[in-house]
Scaffold this motif. Structure first.
Motif, PDB file in Angstrom:
ATOM      1  N   ALA A  58      13.196  -4.194 -37.215  1.00  0.00           N
ATOM      2  CA  ALA A  58      14.536  -3.605 -37.224  1.00  0.00           C
ATOM      3  C   ALA A  58      14.682  -2.273 -36.545  1.00  0.00           C
ATOM      4  O   ALA A  58      15.746  -2.023 -35.739  1.00  0.00           O
ATOM      5  CB  ALA A  58      15.012  -3.279 -38.551  1.00  0.00           C
ATOM      6  N   SER A  59      13.510  -1.516 -36.414  1.00  0.00           N
ATOM      7  CA  SER A  59      13.374  -0.351 -35.591  1.00  0.00           C
ATOM      8  C   SER A  59      13.749  -0.396 -34.023  1.00  0.00           C
ATOM      9  O   SER A  59      14.082   0.223 -33.455  1.00  0.00           O
ATOM     10  CB  SER A  59      12.295   0.535 -35.895  1.00  0.00           C
ATOM     11  N   LEU A  60      13.025  -1.757 -33.549  1.00  0.00           N
ATOM     12  CA  LEU A  60      13.159  -1.775 -32.215  1.00  0.00           C
ATOM     13  C   LEU A  60      14.604  -2.433 -31.930  1.00  0.00           C
ATOM     14  O   LEU A  60      14.938  -1.811 -30.837  1.00  0.00           O
ATOM     15  CB  LEU A  60      12.015  -2.939 -31.903  1.00  0.00           C
ATOM     16  N   ASN A  61      15.138  -3.076 -32.811  1.00  0.00           N
ATOM     17  CA  ASN A  61      16.409  -3.358 -32.592  1.00  0.00           C
ATOM     18  C   ASN A  61      17.479  -2.241 -32.522  1.00  0.00           C
ATOM     19  O   ASN A  61      18.375  -2.209 -31.885  1.00  0.00           O
ATOM     20  CB  ASN A  61      17.065  -4.483 -33.443  1.00  0.00           C
ATOM     21  N   HIS A  62      17.379  -1.399 -33.243  1.00  0.00           N
ATOM     22  CA  HIS A  62      18.127  -0.007 -33.493  1.00  0.00           C
ATOM     23  C   HIS A  62      17.906   0.613 -32.005  1.00  0.00           C
ATOM     24  O   HIS A  62      18.594   1.123 -31.696  1.00  0.00           O
ATOM     25  CB  HIS A  62      17.486   0.844 -34.689  1.00  0.00           C
ATOM     26  N   LEU A  63      16.685   0.707 -31.632  1.00  0.00           N
ATOM     27  CA  LEU A  63      16.065   1.522 -30.416  1.00  0.00           C
ATOM     28  C   LEU A  63      17.071   0.793 -29.268  1.00  0.00           C
ATOM     29  O   LEU A  63      17.442   1.448 -28.227  1.00  0.00           O
ATOM     30  CB  LEU A  63      14.848   1.646 -30.306  1.00  0.00           C
ATOM     31  N   ALA A  64      16.914  -0.746 -29.174  1.00  0.00           N
ATOM     32  CA  ALA A  64      17.514  -1.242 -28.010  1.00  0.00           C
ATOM     33  C   ALA A  64      18.747  -1.350 -27.889  1.00  0.00           C
ATOM     34  O   ALA A  64      19.407  -1.367 -26.776  1.00  0.00           O
ATOM     35  CB  ALA A  64      16.984  -2.653 -28.043  1.00  0.00           C
ATOM     36  N   ASN A  65      19.568  -1.223 -28.980  1.00  0.00           N
ATOM     37  CA  ASN A  65      21.143  -1.285 -29.289  1.00  0.00           C
ATOM     38  C   ASN A  65      21.795   0.138 -29.287  1.00  0.00           C
ATOM     39  O   ASN A  65      22.948   0.096 -29.238  1.00  0.00           O
ATOM     40  CB  ASN A  65      21.631  -2.146 -30.529  1.00  0.00           C
ATOM     41  N   GLN A  66      20.992   1.306 -29.300  1.00  0.00           N
ATOM     42  CA  GLN A  66      21.538   2.662 -29.358  1.00  0.00           C
ATOM     43  C   GLN A  66      22.452   2.843 -27.799  1.00  0.00           C
ATOM     44  O   GLN A  66      21.790   2.495 -27.005  1.00  0.00           O
ATOM     45  CB  GLN A  66      20.689   3.612 -29.780  1.00  0.00           C
ATOM     46  N   THR A  67      23.384   3.669 -28.152  1.00  0.00           N
ATOM     47  CA  THR A  67      24.343   3.947 -26.898  1.00  0.00           C
ATOM     48  C   THR A  67      24.436   5.366 -26.467  1.00  0.00           C
ATOM     49  O   THR A  67      24.733   5.800 -25.415  1.00  0.00           O
ATOM     50  CB  THR A  67      25.615   3.394 -27.201  1.00  0.00           C
ATOM     51  N   ASP A  68      23.675   6.139 -27.373  1.00  0.00           N
ATOM     52  CA  ASP A  68      23.904   7.562 -27.122  1.00  0.00           C
ATOM     53  C   ASP A  68      22.788   8.091 -25.982  1.00  0.00           C
ATOM     54  O   ASP A  68      22.904   9.137 -25.433  1.00  0.00           O
ATOM     55  CB  ASP A  68      24.001   8.528 -28.384  1.00  0.00           C
ATOM     56  N   THR A  69      21.526   7.284 -26.393  1.00  0.00           N
ATOM     57  CA  THR A  69      20.384   7.785 -25.458  1.00  0.00           C
ATOM     58  C   THR A  69      20.010   6.505 -24.675  1.00  0.00           C
ATOM     59  O   THR A  69      19.887   5.398 -25.166  1.00  0.00           O
ATOM     60  CB  THR A  69      19.175   8.248 -26.461  1.00  0.00           C
ATOM     61  N   PRO A  70      19.802   6.698 -23.247  1.00  0.00           N
ATOM     62  CA  PRO A  70      19.233   5.374 -22.550  1.00  0.00           C
ATOM     63  C   PRO A  70      17.900   5.194 -22.970  1.00  0.00           C
ATOM     64  O   PRO A  70      17.138   5.728 -23.185  1.00  0.00           O
ATOM     65  CB  PRO A  70      19.402   6.102 -21.158  1.00  0.00           C
ATOM     66  N   VAL A  71      17.781   3.935 -23.210  1.00  0.00           N
ATOM     67  CA  VAL A  71      16.314   3.306 -23.697  1.00  0.00           C
ATOM     68  C   VAL A  71      15.528   2.678 -22.551  1.00  0.00           C
ATOM     69  O   VAL A  71      14.633   2.218 -22.738  1.00  0.00           O
ATOM     70  CB  VAL A  71      16.706   2.137 -24.905  1.00  0.00           C
TER      71      VAL A  71
END
Length: 233
Positions: free
Chosen positions: A87-100
């Motif tokens: 879930a933490s990886l998906n959250h990081l992959a799908n966030q829009t405020d910071t480029p991943v």
């Protein structure tokens, strides 16, 4: 009555005593230069010794890389990431405020991989997409990669070890060896320049007693030039 020739700059000192004094000063300066050059030469040679052996040996192995048999050893591991870490990886992959795009794996994920599966990872950028995370981990003498499926948490890991000769060859080329080794190569190269130039100056100082000095130096310069002109196309 004896007549003494006086030196123009010092009427009290005979000319016969001036020549030996000047000669002694020249000998003292030459001795000081020779002592300094010898000191720089032996210090730089001591610093370069092990590196010169390493780079000379790997120069031979690289020149005959095609005839040196290598048997890569491949290690693979598979597993499934826990739900919370996935879930933490998906959250990081799908966030829009910071480029991943250049983000490394989170530390909790890296710690779990290390403790549960014995997979060492680096704090380097991973490749993120909507479906998976891919981490490339090239290293001297081998390679490794890790892929994590963001849908079900399944992961694959593969590590390739090509042996110690390949490891030394990659160190020679500075391949995937990191910033510290890159600095070592630069410092080592500078020390080799000091070693070579002080050696050349020492040859110059002793050349009058060694008539073959300059012919041998010229031969060392002419041979690679002729080989390049005649046999390299």
């Amino acid at each position: 009555m004896s007549i003494q020739t006086q030196h123009p700059g010092n009427p009290q000192a005979p000319a016969a005593t001036q020549a030996p004094a000047t000669l002694a000063v020249r000998h003292a300066r030459r001795a000081a230069w020779l002592k300094t050059l010898l000191q720089w030469h032996w210090i730089s040679s001591a610093l370069c010794l092990i590196g010169m052996v390493l780079f000379a040996f790997t120069g031979i192995t690289l020149n005959h890389a095609g005839s040196i048999e290598a048997k890569p050893q491949i290690t693979t591991r598979e597993g499934t990431l826990p739900t919370a870490l996935l879930a933490s990886l998906n959250h990081l992959a799908n966030q829009t405020d910071t480029p991943v795009a250049d983000a490394p794996l989170p530390e909790p994920v890296r710690g779990w991989l290390r403790s549960e599966l014995g997979i060492p990872t680096r704090d380097t950028a991973a490749e993120w997409s909507a479906d998976e995370v891919y981490l490339a981990m090239p290293r001297p003498g081998g390679d490794a990669w890790l892929r994590i499926d963001l849908g079900n948490g399944e992961l694959e890991y593969e590590h390739t070890d090509r042996g110690w000769i390949s490891y030394l060859n990659d160190l020679h080329k500075g391949r995937h060896s990191g910033i510290a080794w890159s600095w070592f190569i630069d410092i080592f190269a500078a020390a080799c320049l000091v070693f070579s130039l002080t050696g050349l100056l020492l040859l110059y100082l002793h050349a009058s007693h060694r008539p073959t000095t300059w012919p041998l130096i010229a031969l060392g310069a002419v041979i690679p030039v002729l080989l390049a002109l005649l046999f390299i196309h």
